[in-house]
Scaffold this active site. Structure first.
Site, PDB file in Angstrom:
ATOM      1  N   LYS A  19       0.865  -1.188   0.000  1.00 43.00           N
ATOM      2  CA  LYS A  19       0.000   0.000   0.000  1.00 43.00           C
ATOM      3  C   LYS A  19       0.897   1.232   0.000  1.00 43.00           C
ATOM      4  CE  LYS A  19      -4.565   0.939   1.840  1.00 43.00           C
ATOM      5  NZ  LYS A  19      -5.392   0.486   0.717  1.00 43.00           N
ATOM      6  N   GLU A  24      -7.260  -6.157 -10.054  1.00 43.99           N
ATOM      7  CA  GLU A  24      -8.175  -5.421  -9.172  1.00 43.99           C
ATOM      8  C   GLU A  24      -8.474  -4.064  -9.779  1.00 43.99           C
ATOM      9  OE1 GLU A  24      -6.604  -4.046  -5.398  1.00 43.99           O
ATOM     10  OE2 GLU A  24      -4.558  -4.505  -6.005  1.00 43.99           O
TER      11      GLU A  24
HETATM   12  C1  LIG Z   1      -6.432  -0.433   0.376  1.00 49.90           C
HETATM   13  C2  LIG Z   1      -6.606  -1.139  -0.911  1.00 49.90           C
HETATM   14  C3  LIG Z   1      -7.579  -2.145  -1.080  1.00 49.90           C
HETATM   15  C4  LIG Z   1      -8.574  -2.494  -0.022  1.00 49.90           C
HETATM   16  O1  LIG Z   1      -8.001  -3.041   1.119  1.00 49.90           O
HETATM   17  P1  LIG Z   1      -8.785  -3.097   2.505  1.00 49.90           P
HETATM   18  O2  LIG Z   1      -7.785  -3.609   3.451  1.00 49.90           O
HETATM   19  O3  LIG Z   1      -9.935  -4.028   2.328  1.00 49.90           O
HETATM   20  O4  LIG Z   1      -9.244  -1.711   2.790  1.00 49.90           O
HETATM   21  C5  LIG Z   1      -7.624  -2.800  -2.294  1.00 49.90           C
HETATM   22  N1  LIG Z   1      -6.777  -2.490  -3.304  1.00 49.90           N
HETATM   23  C6  LIG Z   1      -5.842  -1.519  -3.182  1.00 49.90           C
HETATM   24  C7  LIG Z   1      -4.961  -1.221  -4.330  1.00 49.90           C
HETATM   25  C8  LIG Z   1      -5.731  -0.818  -1.984  1.00 49.90           C
HETATM   26  O5  LIG Z   1      -4.809   0.149  -1.882  1.00 49.90           O
END
Ligand SMILES: *Cc1c(COP(=O)(O)O)cnc(C)c1O
Length: 341
Positions: free
Chosen positions: A184, A220
């Site tokens: 992240k 995603e």
């Molecule tokens: C934060 C994020 C998610 C969702 O993650 P959660 O932990 O469920 O909030 C999905 N994909 C990406 C690229 C993200 O940065």
């Protein structure tokens, strides 16, 4: 503590500055003890590592009020370990996981006036993050870092019901094979901005990214993982080393298997399979689950049988069960709900 007089149900998803945040600094190889401060601004040298080489990572989670009046967070231990994974990948020092959870608790306790009341649909969004702070001009990791946590109250994600989204397959890629898609980091978002702005301009809600190597498999969106439901009611979620491991998606997989007795498949999902699925959704902390009604690739449309009016029936069950666990109506698995006060 008295609540702020806010129109909770009509808050958007935006930044509202509160009085208190948490700060800890890393210098000479160690984190300081950290503290709550009132200063919302950061003053850094013009050459700080974060500005030059984007050395910054973040997390996102929520605090909210349960039916019996407790303020809780949902699985913050997973945010702590994911931030640690992100830090290792960008050569940043790990902020100790127990201290991460302690910092979250301190910030929420310092901001209880901003935690929306039960039933408002609003939540307190928590944003932990870390950045390289000392001057860096030759390409290398910074030596000094700052870890911060601020909070901002956010409104209900769906005002007036969750309308299914229309998504297009992006011509851009999100994350290279063996790259940084699984962490992240702000850098993954910087490069997605052009794709999302042009998707919106063209009338789509989100981009679906495929695997960049073969462009045959579903990865995603810019900020949420996919879930799919097959015609025989299995839950299918895409697996790839370049997908960010969503905590919501991992929780949904558990709920499907243990609470709804569904079969769950976490595997590679080919784009060509999508036309055979019954329902689709996006999952992440902000919305929990957003239904997807339609996916468009170069003018060719895949319309899910669940339609464009409401969430598919199985997606709705997953949503109701997971939010029921979060709000305290349904018994949570051990360790999922952490009471702050
Ligand atoms: C934060 C994020 C998610 C969702 O993650 P959660 O932990 O469920 O909030 C999905 N994909 C990406 C690229 C993200 O940065």
């Amino acid at each position: 503590m008295e609540k702020k007089q806010l129109d909770w149900a009509n808050l958007g998803f935006g930044y509202m500055q509160t009085e208190k945040r948490y700060v800890s600094n890393y210098k000479n190889g160690a984190w300081d003890e950290g503290a709550i401060t009132e200063d919302a601004n950061i003053v850094l040298n013009e050459c700080a590592g974060v500005f030059q080489y984007a050395q910054t990572i973040f997390e996102g989670l929520k605090a909210y009020t349960t039916e019996d009046g407790r303020i809780v967070t949902f699985r913050p231990d997973l945010n702590a370990s994911r931030l640690a994974d992100s830090a290792r990948r960008l050569e940043m020092p790990v902020f100790p996981e127990d201290r991460f959870i302690d910092a979250i608790e301190q910030v929420v306790k310092a901001n209880t006036e901003y935690v929306p009341p039960y039933g408002s649909g609003a939540t307190l969004y928590i944003r932990p993050y870390m950045m390289g702070t000392n001057p860096v001009i030759g390409v290398k990791p910074a030596d000094e870092y700052q870890f911060r946590v601020f909070v901002t109250p956010v409104g209900p994600y769906f005002k007036g019901g969750a309308k299914p989204l229309t998504i297009r397959v992006s011509d851009f890629d999100r994350a290279a094979p063996h790259g940084t898609g699984h962490i992240k980091a702000g850098l993954n978002y910087a490069m997605s901005l052009h794709a999302i702005v042009s998707a919106h301009r063209d009338g789509f809600d989100e981009n679906m990214y495929l695997d960049p190597q073969s462009r045959t498999k579903v990865e995603e969106t810019g900020g949420a993982n996919f879930i799919f439901v097959t015609k025989d009611h299995k839950l299918v979620t895409p697996k790839s080393d370049s997908i960010l491991p969503s905590i919501t998606r991992r929780s949904i997989m558990y709920v499907a298997e243990r609470y709804l007795k569904m079969e769950v498949e976490h595997r590679e999902v080919y784009f060509d399979e999508l036309k055979d699925f019954e329902e689709a959704g996006l999952c992440g902390t902000a919305a929990v689950i957003s239904p997807v009604g339609k996916i468009v690739r170069q003018g060719e449309e895949i319309c899910f049988p669940s339609g464009m009016d409401e969430m598919g029936a199985t997606t709705k069950k997953l949503y109701d069960t997971l939010t029921g666990i979060q709000m305290g109506h349904i018994e949570a698995p051990e360790g999922w709900i952490r009471t702050i006060c």
